[in-house]
Design a protein around this motif. Structure first.
Motif, PDB file in Angstrom:
ATOM      1  N   LEU A  56       0.812  -1.211   0.000  1.00  0.00           N
ATOM      2  CA  LEU A  56       0.000   0.000   0.000  1.00  0.00           C
ATOM      3  C   LEU A  56       0.849   1.267   0.000  1.00  0.00           C
ATOM      4  O   LEU A  56       1.574   1.546   0.959  1.00  0.00           O
ATOM      5  N   ASP A  57       0.741   2.028  -1.074  1.00  0.00           N
ATOM      6  CA  ASP A  57       1.442   3.310  -1.162  1.00  0.00           C
ATOM      7  C   ASP A  57       0.909   4.242  -0.084  1.00  0.00           C
ATOM      8  O   ASP A  57      -0.293   4.383   0.099  1.00  0.00           O
ATOM      9  N   ILE A  58       1.814   4.893   0.639  1.00  0.00           N
ATOM     10  CA  ILE A  58       1.416   5.774   1.729  1.00  0.00           C
ATOM     11  C   ILE A  58       0.674   7.003   1.220  1.00  0.00           C
ATOM     12  O   ILE A  58      -0.102   7.625   1.946  1.00  0.00           O
ATOM     13  N   ASN A  59       0.892   7.364  -0.049  1.00  0.00           N
ATOM     14  CA  ASN A  59       0.247   8.543  -0.645  1.00  0.00           C
ATOM     15  C   ASN A  59      -0.803   8.154  -1.674  1.00  0.00           C
ATOM     16  O   ASN A  59      -0.989   8.832  -2.676  1.00  0.00           O
ATOM     17  N   LEU A  60      -1.486   7.071  -1.442  1.00  0.00           N
ATOM     18  CA  LEU A  60      -2.468   6.581  -2.409  1.00  0.00           C
ATOM     19  C   LEU A  60      -3.658   7.536  -2.522  1.00  0.00           C
ATOM     20  O   LEU A  60      -4.232   7.929  -1.504  1.00  0.00           O
ATOM     21  N   PRO A  61      -4.033   7.940  -3.734  1.00  0.00           N
ATOM     22  CA  PRO A  61      -5.194   8.821  -3.904  1.00  0.00           C
ATOM     23  C   PRO A  61      -6.444   8.250  -3.246  1.00  0.00           C
ATOM     24  O   PRO A  61      -6.761   7.076  -3.391  1.00  0.00           O
ATOM     25  N   GLY A  62      -7.112   9.108  -2.492  1.00  0.00           N
ATOM     26  CA  GLY A  62      -8.290   8.680  -1.761  1.00  0.00           C
ATOM     27  C   GLY A  62      -7.980   8.257  -0.336  1.00  0.00           C
ATOM     28  O   GLY A  62      -8.886   8.020   0.469  1.00  0.00           O
TER      29      GLY A  62
END
Length: 213
Positions: A56-62
């Motif tokens: 999981l990308d820490i800056n994931l949109p949403g």
């Protein structure tokens, strides 16, 4: 690792998703990889597919904060979550681990570290890097707590601090984070108070001193 594992890579950069996918498929042939670029995409895929691990990308949109973990756990309490970020471990890792993530992996790590992190989370349920492990042990032995003043900030405060340091104005931050300008001003006041600074120049100096320590 002999079982077959279902992995979801959630990152808004296609190059990152494809690169990590290739690395993992080469080293861990017994995996099935899915991809998505938003938090909503993660949640939608979880409804129809059971995943063993979400990278999981820490800056994931949403998403962009620890509440992502809560939303994911609301669908599947048992799924393993490996946070994936270019942000410093010292400032972010424990925030997400304490919020329920199984591991924290820096995007600047090499291929071996990526494979090792995924393998460990899948088989043991936990992963932290050797450097973070050493820091935690050192802090424990020396009874160190909150030595870095930036650790006083909440995740949102830290996010806004970074934008301020990078030259964003209040309006730009409000537009970037989709919040009101008055909310930005409130956060800015809290940040200055917590860190005992009077302006952005002093805030930037503090980041220079501590963000890479």
């Amino acid at each position: 690792m002999t079982s077959e594992y279902n992995i979801l890579i959630a990152d808004d950069h296609s190059v990152v998703r494809q690169g990590v996918s290739l690395i993992l498929k080469y080293s861990l042939p017994n995996i099935i990889i899915n991809q998505t670029d938003t938090l909503n995409g993660v949640l939608e895929k979880m409804v129809v597919t059971t995943f063993d691990l979400i990278i999981l990308d820490i800056n994931l949109p949403g998403g962009n904060n620890v509440l992502m973990i809560e939303k994911i756990r609301g669908i599947d309490p048992n799924v393993k979550i490996l946070m994936f970020s270019a942000f410093e471990e010292d400032l972010y890792a424990m925030r997400y681990l304490n919020s329920g993530a199984n591991g924290y992996l820096n995007k600047l790590g090499n291929e071996e570290e990526i494979v090792e992190a995924v393998r460990k989370v899948l088989t043991t349920g936990k992963y932290i890097s050797d450097s973070l492990k050493d820091k935690l042990i050192n802090d424990l032995l020396n009874n160190v707590s909150q030595t870095n003043p930036l650790e006083r900030l909440s995740n949102r405060e830290l996010e806004i601090s970074r934008l301020l340091v990078n030259g964003y104005g209040n309006l730009e931050i409000a537009n970037h984070l989709n919040i009101q300008m008055s909310t930005v001003s409130t956060y800015k006041g809290r940040i200055f108070e917590k860190l005992e600074v009077k302006n952005v120049v002093s805030l930037a100096d503090l980041f220079k001193l501590y963000e890479n320590n």
